[in-house]
Design an enzyme around this catalytic site. Structure first.
Site, PDB file in Angstrom:
ATOM      1  N   HIS A 152      40.020  39.743  36.511  1.00 20.06           N
ATOM      2  CA  HIS A 152      38.583  39.970  36.700  1.00 20.06           C
ATOM      3  C   HIS A 152      37.897  38.645  37.002  1.00 20.06           C
ATOM      4  O   HIS A 152      37.910  37.740  36.178  1.00 20.06           O
ATOM      5  CB  HIS A 152      38.032  40.550  35.406  1.00 20.06           C
ATOM      6  CG  HIS A 152      36.632  41.080  35.512  1.00 20.06           C
ATOM      7  ND1 HIS A 152      35.929  41.120  36.681  1.00 20.06           N
ATOM      8  CD2 HIS A 152      35.820  41.611  34.572  1.00 20.06           C
ATOM      9  CE1 HIS A 152      34.735  41.646  36.448  1.00 20.06           C
ATOM     10  NE2 HIS A 152      34.649  41.944  35.175  1.00 20.06           N
ATOM     11  N   LYS A 584      28.067  49.057  46.448  1.00 23.78           N
ATOM     12  CA  LYS A 584      27.418  47.944  47.150  1.00 23.78           C
ATOM     13  C   LYS A 584      27.018  48.364  48.562  1.00 23.78           C
ATOM     14  O   LYS A 584      26.006  47.914  49.098  1.00 23.78           O
ATOM     15  CB  LYS A 584      28.354  46.732  47.184  1.00 23.78           C
ATOM     16  CG  LYS A 584      27.756  45.490  47.835  1.00 23.78           C
ATOM     17  CD  LYS A 584      28.531  44.246  47.461  1.00 23.78           C
ATOM     18  CE  LYS A 584      29.909  44.246  48.043  1.00 23.78           C
ATOM     19  NZ  LYS A 584      29.917  44.013  49.516  1.00 23.78           N
TER      20      LYS A 584
END
Length: 923
Positions: A152, A584
């Site tokens: 991550h 997004k």
């Protein structure tokens, strides 16, 4: 924190939680006084009290005094205050996690199984609904549930901090479960004080950026924390419950496994090389074989039975006789002798895999195990001998867990997924055609001609690649990766490398390109019955790709050669759906609706072709990236889309929060299985939510939301400038949190920014825009067109449709974590004041509009009224999070004006860490 959050609390249930938080807060305060002096302690306490007064009463004087104190801090005092607030949030996290465990144990002790996410309750619900026991057994025999750990880019916790958190959690548990004497209580508190002191003296921030090797080690730590112990335990619970319900045969299949991307995900990460992938699998193998050896050593100490007192089976006797152990002291302890032989063979196995076992003797030369099945057979001999000779209770202890671990983890621990972007494959294939076949222009071909080239070449036995030709470094790197994958399968077994994910899949050729690359290394074998060595998995991530996913898969399945390949993989096709990039691309509402519709379409296409569908959900930790409670998310899937098969990514701080504690980890694993069971066996029976009017309403609202979102993010001039100024996106890049670059390529465009830092930036600024923007306008426009009474339709959808209910519940949570007042301060970071005010005005208006319509639909008076536990958590944290936001804005202003000393930069990064810890997410 937002004033609209519900204040509803339950005093009885939360008394012990408040006591734990007070205890840890008092210890932290004492530690600060001891280490930093009374002045710093008083400073922290003054700002804390003013923040509480402002949050509780809206006291304007308290706010003014708070801002005055914070603005006057020098660099050292600033860092001390930031650390104090950050550590309080971290300690509060520990207390809350322990409280969740406490509440679950209270249910269990009371004999209550009324807890969503319990496997036992899910099985009982199925049986009560008329599901036969044979159907349950069939589910567990064919199901596959896989949480997949991923590295991550914005995961902020250091392992040293996580280890201290575990120590503090253990000490809190000790206080909770044991009746401590006054002396024991004092010792416990002293140990807590030592742990908190060590925490205060431990650096929060990493000095260096993580390497992929570091990320691999971090991922492996969760096996020690949770997976190695809790997966076998969970299997045992299922087996026992089925046995109680009258199942004729035990479960032999492995329905729950762990997967990983760490070391195999090359998409946008140039640091994942063939050597890194090899290192990842070697560390996987070392971890699991060392675990087996450790458990066998313990088992050898436990199984002290003498044949003078017990009988053993002929098979056990034969196993003991083959053991290299010649000690006369153990001549009557055949179980120990047998286990010593197993240990010797397993140590030889480790050496044969180039994995040096820990301090195992090499004086006895024995044959290694060829595969995990041979080890499982030997353990089965031991177990059956015990069970057949009055020691069944012993066989159901450590040995049972070890046998199940071998079934689940094999010699490879976890399957490592490979992933690469389709654009990279296209470039490699174009070069192979040019140099190996003298055919240029592949990249410029239309789709149907690309397919023709690829299908023709796939059926030719000879490779395109030649060692005598020159290739670009990029092509050589990709071919080297594929060759390494083939070797690693031979070394660790086919289960070690199973999946190849193609990012940004647009059409059929994107998958056929990978098939051709696999052929070059022998992972695809041509012939009358071609065989494929890896699952080819398309990843649909943009709105257009989601809308086109059904058509792509239908076209792919109509290709006879691909159907032949798929037959070699059991006629199961996995499809990955990208939650982050679709959000997004199209915004919260549209992304979620298009994902839902894509699943509906895929279910239909797969059914028409008679192919089993397994969906891989690329969910992030936050709502803006598809996150939210896993149980509700799985139950909210369209009918037929789960069907006992599901894989879900687990990312960043979500991995730490779910799996760093074994009890919490087991509960989360159990929740995944329980939800999959219910979605497969129960949800398919309930079609009451399939109202055409519901779909039409969401289709219309999605179109409205899409236009509003795209108008702001992609069509408003200078929006990118506003985003990069009004959030800490630039500073996140300086936080040493991951190996992967924040953008796929060097560009200032939103399209090229990774979804994780995109979401993280908005979270830090307390706007949380990806988790709600556009919803309010969409509802308002739809209601205005459909009539005032149409709000009743939305209320009905919320009550009856799991998908819509989960959607709004997640948005409720993210809106509660936002704070439009604090967000307004970040506008000060925009140098063009008019730009900042105009952009923020649009965002603020939409925020109020969204809150209004959310409350109108759900019937709540305040945000999180339906989730009092989270409301309580956010209220208790806000006095510690909000000052960090105020400090962050002031520090960013100074930094961007040219003050670049190390202490200022460190203070900014500490605020990023502290806010993330307080909100419990980092993208």
């Amino acid at each position: 924190m937002n004033e609209l959050i519900s204040p509803t609390l339950s005093a009885d249930k939360n008394h012990q939680l408040r006591e734990d938080i007070r205890l840890l807060g008092r210890i932290l305060g004492d530690t600060i006084r001891e280490q930093e002096g009374d002045r710093i302690f008083d400073l922290v306490e003054l700002t804390r009290q003013n923040s509480i007064a402002f949050q509780r009463d809206g006291d304007a004087n308290a706010k003014k005094q708070l801002e005055s104190v914070l603005n006057d801090l020098d660099a050292d005092d600033t860092i001390a205050v930031i650390r104090a607030y950050s550590y309080f949030s971290l300690l509060a996290n520990i207390a809350e996690d322990q409280h969740h465990i406490r509440r679950r144990r209270a249910h269990d002790l009371a004999g209550s199984r009324a807890r969503d996410g319990s496997i036992v309750l899910a099985m009982e619900r199925a049986l009560d609904a008329g599901v036969r026991i044979a159907k349950l057994v069939s589910f567990f025999s064919s199901a596959l549930v896989v949480p997949v750990l991923t590295a991550h880019p914005t995961e902020v916790q250091r392992k040293s901090i996580l280890d201290l958190q575990k120590q503090i959690a253990y000490l809190l548990t000790e206080r909770d479960r044991l009746q401590l004497t006054p002396e024991e209580d004092a010792r416990n508190e002293d140990a807590l004080r030592r742990a908190v002191l060590t925490l205060w003296q431990t650096r929060i921030l990493r000095e260096l950026r993580l390497t992929v090797e570091d990320e691999i080690e971090n991922g492996l730590s969760y096996y020690q924390y949770t997976f190695l112990s809790e997966l076998p335990r969970l299997y045992s619970e299922v087996e026992d419950e089925l046995d109680t319900a009258g199942a004729a045969n035990p479960i032999t299949a492995t329905f729950l496994r762990i997967g990983s991307w760490i070391g195999g995900d090359r998409d946008g990460n140039p640091f994942v090389t063939h050597r890194v992938m090899e290192h990842a699998l070697a560390r996987h193998g070392s971890t699991i074989l060392n675990h087996y050896l450790d458990e066998l050593e313990k088992l050898g100490r436990e199984l002290s039975q003498s044949v003078r007192l017990v009988q053993v089976s002929p098979e056990l006797k034969s196993l003991a006789e083959r053991s290299p152990d010649a000690s006369l002291h153990r001549r009557d302890e055949l179980y120990r002798r047998a286990l010593i032989g197993i240990i010797a063979r397993l140590s030889a196995t480790a050496r044969s895999l180039d994995l040096q076992p820990p301090s195992q003797s090499t004086e006895h030369r024995v044959d290694p195990y060829v595969n995990p099945s041979e080890l499982a057979d030997d353990l089965s001999v031991v177990s059956q001998s015990l069970s057949s000779n009055g020691s069944g209770r012993i066989a159901r202890g450590r040995l049972r867990a070890l046998r199940r671990a071998v079934d689940v983890f094999g010699f490879h621990l976890a399957a490592l997924d490979m992933r690469q972007h389709s654009g990279v494959h296209e470039s490699v294939i174009a070069e192979l055609f040019l140099r190996g076949a003298g055919r240029g222009g592949y990249a410029e071909l239309p789709e149907h001609e690309r397919r023709a080239w690829l299908l023709d070449e796939l059926q030719v036995p000879r490779p395109l690649w030649s060692q005598f030709l020159d290739y670009t470094d990029a092509t050589r790197d990709e071919l080297r990766i594929i060759d390494t994958a083939a070797r690693l399968q031979q070394r660790f077994g086919k289960r070690a490398l199973v999946n190849y994910i193609v990012s940004k899949t647009d059409d059929v050729s994107d998958l056929l390109e990978v098939a051709l690359l696999l052929k070059e290394s022998g992972l695809l074998v041509t012939g009358d019955k071609p065989r494929l060595g890896l699952n080819l998995i398309p990843l649909f991530e943009t709105i257009d790709d989601l809308r086109n996913s059904g058509k792509v898969m239908d076209t792919l399945f109509r290709e006879p050669y691909y159907r032949a390949l798929l037959e070699s993989r059991g006629d199961v096709q996995e499809v990955m759906l990208g939650y982050s990039d679709s959000n997004k691309d199209g915004g919260f509402l549209t992304a979620n609706w298009e994902l839902y519709k894509a699943e509906v379409g895929l279910v239909k296409v797969f059914a028409e072709h008679g192919i089993a569908l397994r969906l891989f959900h690329g969910r992030g930790g936050t709502v803006g990236r598809g996150g939210g409670p896993s149980y509700n998310a799985i139950l909210a899937q369209p009918p037929g889309s789960v069907a006992g098969q599901i894989r879900i990514t687990e990312q960043g701080e979500v991995i730490a929060s779910k799996y760093s504690d074994s009890e919490i980890g087991r509960r989360n694993l159990e929740t995944l299985v329980a939800a999959t069971l219910e979605a497969t066996l129960l949800a398919s029976r309930d079609h009451s939510h399939e109202q055409p009017g519901y779909y039409e309403a969401l289709e219309a609202m999605s179109a409205y939301a899409y236009r509003v979102y795209r108008a702001l993010v992609y069509e408003t001039p200078r929006f990118v400038e506003f985003f990069r100024s009004a959030t800490p996106i630039a500073e996140i890049a300086d936080l040493n949190v991951g190996s992967r670059p924040a953008s796929r390529r060097k560009s200032g465009q939103i399209e090229d920014l990774r979804a994780i830092p995109w979401v993280f930036s908005w979270s830090l600024a307390r706007i949380m825009l990806p988790g709600w923007y556009g919803f309010g306008s969409a509802v308002e426009q739809w209601v205005s067109v459909s009539g005032e009474n149409s709000i009743d339709t939305l209320r009905e959808m919320y009550l009856k449709w799991p998908f819509f209910h989960a959607l709004l519940s997640n948005m409720d949570m993210v809106l509660a974590k936002s704070d439009i007042s604090i967000a307004s301060r970040y506008v000060e970071l925009v140098s063009d004041r008019r730009l900042g005010e105009e952009m923020f005005a649009r965002i603020e208006q939409e925020w109020h509009r969204t809150v209004h319509w959310l409350l109108a639909i759900t019937g709540q008076k305040n945000l999180l009224e339906a989730n009092p536990a989270l409301a309580r958590s956010l209220q208790s944290r806000s006095p510690y999070i909000d000052p960090l936001n105020h400090l962050q804005v002031d520090l960013l202003l100074r930094y961007r004006k040219g003050e670049h000393d190390d202490s200022l930069k460190r203070a900014i990064l500490l605020t990023i860490n502290g806010i993330s810890a307080g909100l419990r997410n980092s993208g």
